[in-house]
Design a protein around this motif. Structure first.
Motif, PDB file in Angstrom:
ATOM      1  N   SER A 234       0.731  -1.196   0.038  1.00 23.70           N
ATOM      2  CA  SER A 234      -0.154  -0.202   0.162  1.00 23.70           C
ATOM      3  C   SER A 234       0.936   1.330  -0.168  1.00 23.70           C
ATOM      4  O   SER A 234       2.100   1.181   0.480  1.00 23.70           O
ATOM      5  CB  SER A 234      -0.806  -0.032   1.292  1.00 23.70           C
ATOM      6  OG  SER A 234      -0.080  -0.153   2.348  1.00 23.70           O
TER       7      SER A 234
ATOM      8  N   ILE B 198      -5.017   3.240  -7.437  1.00 22.75           N
ATOM      9  CA  ILE B 198      -6.366   3.713  -6.749  1.00 22.75           C
ATOM     10  C   ILE B 198      -6.799   2.380  -5.840  1.00 22.75           C
ATOM     11  O   ILE B 198      -7.345   2.504  -4.687  1.00 22.75           O
ATOM     12  CB  ILE B 198      -7.453   4.130  -7.701  1.00 22.75           C
ATOM     13  CG1 ILE B 198      -7.280   5.413  -8.065  1.00 22.75           C
ATOM     14  CG2 ILE B 198      -8.960   3.990  -7.099  1.00 22.75           C
ATOM     15  CD1 ILE B 198      -7.233   6.511  -7.078  1.00 22.75           C
ATOM     16  N   LEU B 199      -6.676   1.246  -6.316  1.00 24.63           N
ATOM     17  CA  LEU B 199      -7.147   0.043  -5.806  1.00 24.63           C
ATOM     18  C   LEU B 199      -6.213   0.013  -4.298  1.00 24.63           C
ATOM     19  O   LEU B 199      -6.784  -0.196  -3.188  1.00 24.63           O
ATOM     20  CB  LEU B 199      -6.764  -1.219  -6.240  1.00 24.63           C
ATOM     21  CG  LEU B 199      -7.690  -1.404  -7.698  1.00 24.63           C
ATOM     22  CD1 LEU B 199      -7.687  -2.783  -8.244  1.00 24.63           C
ATOM     23  CD2 LEU B 199      -8.829  -0.885  -7.734  1.00 24.63           C
ATOM     24  N   SER B 200      -4.907   0.055  -4.480  1.00 24.08           N
ATOM     25  CA  SER B 200      -4.240   0.071  -2.992  1.00 24.08           C
ATOM     26  C   SER B 200      -4.403   1.169  -2.258  1.00 24.08           C
ATOM     27  O   SER B 200      -4.480   0.783  -1.009  1.00 24.08           O
ATOM     28  CB  SER B 200      -2.603   0.120  -3.441  1.00 24.08           C
ATOM     29  OG  SER B 200      -2.316  -1.193  -4.363  1.00 24.08           O
TER      30      SER B 200
END
Lengths: 411, 411
Positions: free
Chosen positions: A245, A295-297
């Motif tokens: 992340s 964006i997902l992380s």
């Protein structure tokens, strides 16, 4: 496997203590905010990768299926993607003692060390001239910080000087431009004195860049209180943001106008959709942004940070110290004398949220521990590393880990 | 809303043509590999954010729930997280004409432009001495490339000289260290001549860095064939990797030993878990890695790339040209003469996979188009941009988009 190395009376007494400590633990309920199987074992590697917060899977499913799959490009505005780096930064801020508007999330820790250190050198030279040509770096640092500091030194025409944190005050001079320091040593778990080291660096007219990878989410940092100028940190350890992340970058409010990034990507432009030829940096911490964030992380991290709602970092610190105290006590009681040596300071003011034990066959020992469900990690050549995340580690886990360790060492 | 601007006979004829073209389209079935509602409208913004591949949601759910939630730290090895940057790079390789082992995935495009451009300057100086002190940059580039090139120039003591791609051959000199070029212009959709520009740059003793953001996945690039040394590209446009999915970096095999990264993070170390004080770069393209990659975004991309199985990029290019030809034809037939002006070249060898139409009220027009289900994007001050992703855009979509555009412009 013989358990004779663990005296039955000590074990019974410490197990009872563990039950009592868990029963009295004001943070005990927080464990329910994570996906942790009660029977699976003991996870003491949250200082490498935090456990999965229970709200993350559904959030990410929504990000993928609805925000990306249905809204698609509209999500940059409608789902708040564009402003996520600052918004998630403001979620981290209270955990490290920062007022809002000073933290931006994105890129890896290494990339953020690069941005902060180049910016620090530039500010020192703006203040005092080009005679500021030396960067001090914590010689005991996680290696990437040293490598990146070497690159910064090369690109800015500085000399790089590795020193231990204790040597920093004596090494500061009118040549010092910047100092890269770790709040907690990744290997030994030693906590360094951020307030006094920051003050010393500033008194020398230089800028400190603090790496908070092993303290953010584990203990109070007090960035604003101690006048830290620049700091970076990772979010997948005690902040449980998920594998890789994005990292965070703190730029103190009054330095933001002077933050001169070596990575001036379009996301940090004052008018990013103006598609201007000339770079004009945005106001505020978002000056630390670069390109399009993953964006997902990033949104997995945002969901993960919700587990902190109503959780004061001071309470986390108190439990962290109680956990590590108790682990050291159990290890002393269970493990034959001389079999391991703790590298982690006994004094609370010098201890992070991990315990590092040295033993010659650490690699083999950790393999056997993991096979028995006690997950820590091994750091070459001879260190067993155990991280204690107060949000989900129980005193019973601690007692069990020490017991299994003793059994493993004795076998 | 009046539809009188669209002649009924032309509309009927072109709609019939569209049906025939779709029926004959060998790639038509690929649309089923994406999540696209048949009734929802026409998505022509895949050059900004590609649609969601159908296999991604379940894959990401598994990454989150099992790989992170259950295996946790073990997934770095057992789930192949550690090697994902190279593995995903090898998935991209055939789409851009590269043999395996030359592409690594991670970080944003901006950060990869920085790495590649600094490395290019260093190689040019190693070859020819420090007299190489100029960087040429495409003056029509997406702004971030220009900003980053400016930073590279400043850090390496180079001058930055913006020139149009056509001016590059004349601008090359014994001072040129590196040239940053776009394969396809983000605004106009113009395709530049990669083979001849690369050859010219190399003949001058300099290194070209190609930005493939708007060509990767849309047309054959032929990196190996044309001897390109360094290239970067994004993966969330025609490669459908998801919002902010990580960028890629291509380092030609014979240059890998010389790739001297300005971001030497621990992930690029020859022995990353040795935690050595001294940086020693790994062999191969993974020298372009930096810090811990964002695994959720990276593995969403990996799943997304599976839609390419059995899809030759040449077939994609043929359909792309057919789509943009057909769009221009429909626009010419439907839109009143003079109402829009195409900025996209008519010649196939100069066209990417998008069409840019200039009209004075483009911002308002795009809002109305989107309200009617035709999603493109607006680029200031006066450009309507439509991207055609051959994997999922149908000829019927193209005809409909042109018809709605004509109606919108006439209303």
């Amino acid at each position: 496997m013989s358990e004779s190395h663990v005296p039955a009376s000590a074990s019974s007494e410490l197990a009872a203590r563990a039950r009592k400590l868990d029963a009295e633990d004001g943070l005990a309920a927080l464990r329910g905010r994570f996906v942790l199987d009660e029977d699976e074992g003991v996870y003491l590697d949250g200082n490498s990768l935090g456990a999965l917060p229970a709200n993350v899977p559904d959030r990410i499913a929504d990000v993928v299926r609805r925000q990306w799959g249905e809204l698609r490009i509209r999500s940059w505005e409608e789902s708040g993607w564009w402003t996520a780096p600052e918004r998630v930064g403001d979620r981290i801020a209270p955990l490290v003692g920062a007022a809002p508007g000073q933290i931006v999330v994105g890129d890896s820790t290494s990339v953020n060390v690069f941005k902060a250190l180049v910016a620090a050198v530039r500010m020192a030279r703006e203040d005092h001239g080009d005679g500021r040509d030396e960067i001090l770096v914590d010689a005991t640092t996680f290696p990437t910080d040293g490598y990146i500091a070497g690159s910064v030194a090369r690109l800015t025409g500085c000399a790089l000087r590795p020193v231990t944190p204790a040597e920093v005050p004596g090494a500061l001079s009118s040549r010092t431009a910047a100092v890269l320091l770790n709040h907690v040593d990744y290997r030994t778990g030693r906590l360094h004195d951020l307030p006094s080291l920051t003050a010393a660096v500033h008194a020398a007219g230089a800028y400190a860049v603090w790496d908070l990878c092993h303290s953010a989410g584990a203990l109070p940092v007090g960035l604003d209180e101690h006048g830290v100028g620049l700091a970076v940190g990772c979010t997948y350890k005690y902040l449980n943001g998920g594998p890789g992340s994005p990292a965070f970058l703190y730029i103190r409010q009054d330095l933001q106008d002077r933050f001169d990034s070596p990575l001036p990507g379009w996301n940090s432009h004052a008018d990013p959709f103006g598609m201007k030829d000339v770079y004009e940096p945005a106001e505020g911490a978002l000056r630390g942004r670069v390109g399009t964030p993953g964006i997902l992380s990033l949104l997995a991290l945002e969901a993960a940070l919700e587990v902190w709602e109503g959780v004061p970092i001071e309470a986390v610190r108190a439990k962290s110290l109680a956990l590590t105290d108790f682990f050291l006590e159990c290890v002393a009681a269970y493990v034959p004398a001389g079999r391991v040596e703790s590298l982690t300071p006994v004094a609370h003011e010098e201890r992070g949220s991990q315990v590092a034990l040295r033993c010659p066959d650490a690699g083999e020992v950790m393999k056997r521990l993991i096979a028995r469900g006690v997950v820590g990690d091994f750091r070459r050549p001879d260190v067993l590393r155990f991280g204690f995340t107060p949000l989900y580690v129980r005193f019973a886990d601690v007692e069990r880990a020490a017991r299994v360790l003793a059994e493993t060492l004795g076998s």
